[in-house]
Design an enzyme around this catalytic site. Structure first.
Site, PDB file in Angstrom:
ATOM      1  N   ARG A 116      -8.209   2.684 -39.868  1.00  0.00           N
ATOM      2  CA  ARG A 116      -7.609   3.856 -40.487  1.00  0.00           C
ATOM      3  C   ARG A 116      -7.303   4.897 -39.412  1.00  0.00           C
ATOM      4  O   ARG A 116      -7.890   4.891 -38.342  1.00  0.00           O
ATOM      5  CB  ARG A 116      -8.600   4.478 -41.489  1.00  0.00           C
ATOM      6  N   LYS A 181     -21.724   0.302 -39.725  1.00  0.00           N
ATOM      7  CA  LYS A 181     -20.510  -0.196 -40.392  1.00  0.00           C
ATOM      8  C   LYS A 181     -20.433  -1.718 -40.338  1.00  0.00           C
ATOM      9  O   LYS A 181     -20.488  -2.324 -39.277  1.00  0.00           O
ATOM     10  CB  LYS A 181     -19.279   0.437 -39.727  1.00  0.00           C
ATOM     11  N   ARG A 316     -18.580  12.554 -43.233  1.00  0.00           N
ATOM     12  CA  ARG A 316     -19.704  12.352 -42.311  1.00  0.00           C
ATOM     13  C   ARG A 316     -20.961  12.935 -42.945  1.00  0.00           C
ATOM     14  O   ARG A 316     -20.886  13.953 -43.629  1.00  0.00           O
ATOM     15  CB  ARG A 316     -19.462  13.092 -40.991  1.00  0.00           C
TER      16      ARG A 316
END
Ligand code: ATP
Ligand code: BTN
Length: 321
Positions: A116, A181, A316
């Site tokens: 992204r 992630k 975040r």
């Protein structure tokens, strides 16, 4: 090189002579190809005198025939590539050449995998899933709203079904394990989003990757193998991904994201946490209240609830921000 890799994928020792005979080439030609495996594809090959050569880690190459022959799976054509710049870019190219839909592109590696907001996606050969499905959407914005969150749910079912039970979602569509992630999703739209368009659903899932060059991934990451301690079969993962995507896309396209809102929130790892939301400018600090029926994030900011949506937004944890 692919024929050699097919012989070596079991991770066992093969003598130079046997490899040469199977490929119909000389031993020195085998050696050259082995060098290429290491230099071009960064695949470590071990050589032991008297035993031959073996891959450091066994590989199960992606297999279009196996994927296309699965019963009970959606009848989507698999395009399997050894190397491509980006499976999303390739899907967009094939779409403009009028390939019939739905179809998906998977590759052993990407040389220019995209994330992204113009970031890059690390995509080493043979280790992970780089997957792009193209679907035609006719219902305008209602069907597109929240679609990337619905895809996240489908992907999460696959990951959990293969044993990574701690995995959860981070808005809008990352899959994390304990703030590391594991997978990312990139949707790209071609055509008129308000009318008929095609959506490229790009999914990057870290499957067997255990190491990445220092600095190649700009945040904590993990893989299914790192979580489970064993290698996973990527063909089986693709097959299950097709099944789950078909199921969740059907709900999304028929009923919209509101039908998946509660399920999504139940898997949101940052529900109730203090976060900072940025779109490049001043961050907005608040507590995550959930998502709304269009997939926008709901934050409690200074006592009032506000919703935010948009492809450039980034969430975040507050300690991180
Ligand atoms: P957000 O968009 O919510 O800020 P993000 O921090 O994941 O999420 P993106 O804008 O989605 O950031 O950019 C992709 C991120 O993924 C980059 O930080 C990049 O370093 C990282 N990345 C690249 N390749 C991989 C990979 N194979 N596994 C995990 N992360 C990766
Ligand atoms: C992100 O989290 O930033 C999204 C990452 C998406 C990566 C996948 S890999 C397959 C597909 N092809 C690409 O170039 N990107 C997506």
């Amino acid at each position: 090189m692919l024929a050699l890799l097919t012989l070596l994928q079991d991770g066992r020792f093969h003598s130079g002579e046997a490899l040469g005979a199977a490929l119909g080439v000389s031993r020195s030609a085998v050696w050259k190809q082995l060098q290429a495996l290491q230099s071009e594809l960064s695949l470590p090959v071990h050589k032991v005198r008297g035993r031959g050569y073996r891959l450091e880690t066994p590989l199960q190459l992606l297999n279009a025939d196996w994927l296309n022959s699965q019963v009970g799976a959606p009848q989507w054509a698999a395009c399997v590539l050894q190397s491509v710049d980006s499976t999303n870019a390739e899907a967009l190219r094939r779409m403009s050449q009028a390939q019939s839909m739905p179809f998906y592109v998977i590759a052993e590696r990407q040389t220019n995998g995209r994330g992204r907001r113009g970031r890059s996606w690390l995509s080493p050969f043979g280790e992970n899933l780089y997957y792009s499905l193209v679907v035609r959407v006719e219902g305008g914005m209602r069907q597109l709203e929240g679609m990337s969150l619905a895809i996240g749910l489908a992907l999460l079912q696959v990951i959990r079904a293969f044993g990574v039970s701690e995995a959860g979602l981070k808005w809008p569509n990352d899959v994390l394990v304990a703030d590391r992630k594991l997978a990312g999703i990139l949707l790209e739209i071609s055509g008129d989003p308000a009318d008929v368009c095609h959506v490229v659903i790009g999914i990057g899932l870290n499957v067997n990757m255990l190491a990445a060059e220092q600095g190649a991934i700009g945040q904590p990451w993990t893989s299914m193998r790192a979580e489970l301690g064993h290698l996973l079969n990527r063909n089986e993962l693709v097959n299950e991904l097709n099944r789950q995507l078909s199921r969740y896309l059907e709900i999304q396209l028929r009923d919209g994201f509101s039908a998946l809102q509660d399920e999504w929130q139940a898997s949101h790892l940052w529900q109730g946490r203090q976060v900072a939301l940025t779109a490049g400018g001043e961050p907005i600090v608040g507590e995550v209240a959930g998502v709304d029926c269009s997939g926008a994030i709901r934050l409690r900011v200074n006592g009032a609830e506000r919703s935010f949506s948009g492809g450039e937004l980034s969430l975040r944890l507050r300690d991180d921000s």
